[in-house]
Design an enzyme around this catalytic site. Sequence first.
Site, PDB file in Angstrom:
ATOM      1  N   ASP A  42     -22.827   2.160  13.197  1.00 26.20           N
ATOM      2  CA  ASP A  42     -21.531   1.517  12.943  1.00 26.20           C
ATOM      3  C   ASP A  42     -21.512   1.072  11.487  1.00 26.20           C
ATOM      4  OD1 ASP A  42     -18.997   0.216  13.611  1.00 26.20           O
ATOM      5  OD2 ASP A  42     -20.084  -1.655  13.397  1.00 26.20           O
ATOM      6  N   SER A  43     -20.323   0.736  11.026  1.00 27.97           N
ATOM      7  CA  SER A  43     -20.190   0.228   9.656  1.00 27.97           C
ATOM      8  C   SER A  43     -20.874  -1.131   9.512  1.00 27.97           C
ATOM      9  CB  SER A  43     -18.706   0.087   9.316  1.00 27.97           C
ATOM     10  OG  SER A  43     -18.091  -0.787  10.254  1.00 27.97           O
TER      11      SER A  43
ATOM     12  N   CYS B 256     -18.419   3.292  15.403  1.00 26.77           N
ATOM     13  CA  CYS B 256     -17.351   2.791  14.528  1.00 26.77           C
ATOM     14  C   CYS B 256     -16.085   3.647  14.708  1.00 26.77           C
ATOM     15  CB  CYS B 256     -17.846   2.897  13.092  1.00 26.77           C
ATOM     16  SG  CYS B 256     -16.654   2.374  11.865  1.00 26.77           S
TER      17      CYS B 256
ATOM     18  N   GLU C 190     -15.009 -11.909  12.917  1.00 24.80           N
ATOM     19  CA  GLU C 190     -16.327 -12.193  12.338  1.00 24.80           C
ATOM     20  C   GLU C 190     -16.498 -13.673  12.029  1.00 24.80           C
ATOM     21  OE1 GLU C 190     -17.448  -9.430   9.285  1.00 24.80           O
ATOM     22  OE2 GLU C 190     -17.463  -7.786  10.738  1.00 24.80           O
TER      23      GLU C 190
ATOM     24  N   CYS D  39     -10.879  -0.356  17.534  1.00 28.40           N
ATOM     25  CA  CYS D  39     -11.762  -0.978  16.536  1.00 28.40           C
ATOM     26  C   CYS D  39     -12.840  -1.734  17.302  1.00 28.40           C
ATOM     27  CB  CYS D  39     -10.967  -1.935  15.656  1.00 28.40           C
ATOM     28  SG  CYS D  39     -11.989  -2.877  14.510  1.00 28.40           S
TER      29      CYS D  39
ATOM     30  N   HIS E 272     -14.149  -4.442  16.854  1.00 30.12           N
ATOM     31  CA  HIS E 272     -14.007  -5.898  16.933  1.00 30.12           C
ATOM     32  C   HIS E 272     -12.929  -6.383  17.913  1.00 30.12           C
ATOM     33  CE1 HIS E 272     -16.350  -5.416  13.358  1.00 30.12           C
ATOM     34  NE2 HIS E 272     -16.301  -6.684  13.003  1.00 30.12           N
TER      35      HIS E 272
HETATM   36  N1  DGL Z   1     -16.348  -0.839  12.846  1.00 30.01           N
HETATM   37  C1  DGL Z   1     -15.037  -0.721  12.297  1.00 30.01           C
HETATM   38  C2  DGL Z   1     -14.142   0.040  13.275  1.00 30.01           C
HETATM   39  O1  DGL Z   1     -14.418   0.100  14.465  1.00 30.01           O
HETATM   40  C3  DGL Z   1     -14.417  -2.077  11.979  1.00 30.01           C
HETATM   41  C4  DGL Z   1     -15.044  -2.761  10.790  1.00 30.01           C
HETATM   42  C5  DGL Z   1     -14.867  -1.986   9.516  1.00 30.01           C
HETATM   43  O2  DGL Z   1     -13.732  -1.897   8.996  1.00 30.01           O
HETATM   44  O3  DGL Z   1     -15.859  -1.446   9.042  1.00 30.01           O
HETATM   45  O4  DGL Z   1     -13.149   0.595  12.870  1.00 30.01           O
END
Ligand code: DGL
Length: 270
Positions: A6-7, A73, A156, A188, A190
């Site tokens: 993931d990012s 991600c 976050e 996403c 989050h």
């Molecule tokens: N993990 C990213 C997503 O699911 C969200 C956070 C980011 O922008 O890196 O799109």
Amino acid sequence: MLGIFDSGIGGLTVVKKFLDWFKRDHLSYQLLYFGDTARTPYGNRGEEIIKQYALEDARLLIERGAKIIVIACNTASAVATEYLKNNLSVPVFEVVSPAAQKAVEITRNNRIGILGTRATINSNIYDRLIKEYSAKLHKKISVFKNNATLLVPLVEEGWLETVETKKIIRKYLLPLKMAQVDTIVLACTHYPFLLKEIEAKLNKRIKLVDPALEVVSVMKKYLKDNPSVEQGLSCSSKHQFLVSDLTDRIENLATRWLGEKIKLDKVDLK
Ligand code: DGL
């Protein structure tokens, strides 16, 4: 090992769904997770950079023994899946296509809403996939999208139930409600943390799709249908969690999001 990246650490929400599945079915595939905490977020970046980062993330996992890659991600899934498939020799799974497929299956009024990061929304991947899947089912579906960029930092910061966050959610949902969608993809990592707040703003008839759950179903089926790959996966409850930057904040978030304390190891991206 099953490699998941993931990012950042939002992808732990996807890890959680994998662990729930292992527990339910008494499985013990070993997970290797990488969160690119040094370069997060990806959601506002351009396509070329996201592709480059995603390839580096996946290669890091493969070098350490991952036999399958899961892109947790949504942003990297939306932008870089084809690129990764073309540049890697292991199977690549992602969260966008199973979520799109699920949305197409469950919509009754053929109006689907997508909430995601700017890069996910701008990629138009949902429009493309939904069109493709709906054609197979002889459905004609309209897609309505909104980028909900502020939700990532709010989650976050732990601002889940604040008045400000509720107002922002209402604003992001408004165009989808006006379009009378009956299904919304929370595209996403989050957003599932805001499930309660999002549901509170919606009519009960609107269904929400969590891509993390959908990728687990796809993986389950894939491993069943591909025993030779399944047998190549190592089994151990000692999962490994790697990050490209490690701070107290990241450790705290990881513990909070996974619901248990885990050991994070910092690695250098080449
Ligand atoms: N993990 C990213 C997503 O699911 C969200 C956070 C980011 O922008 O890196 O799109």
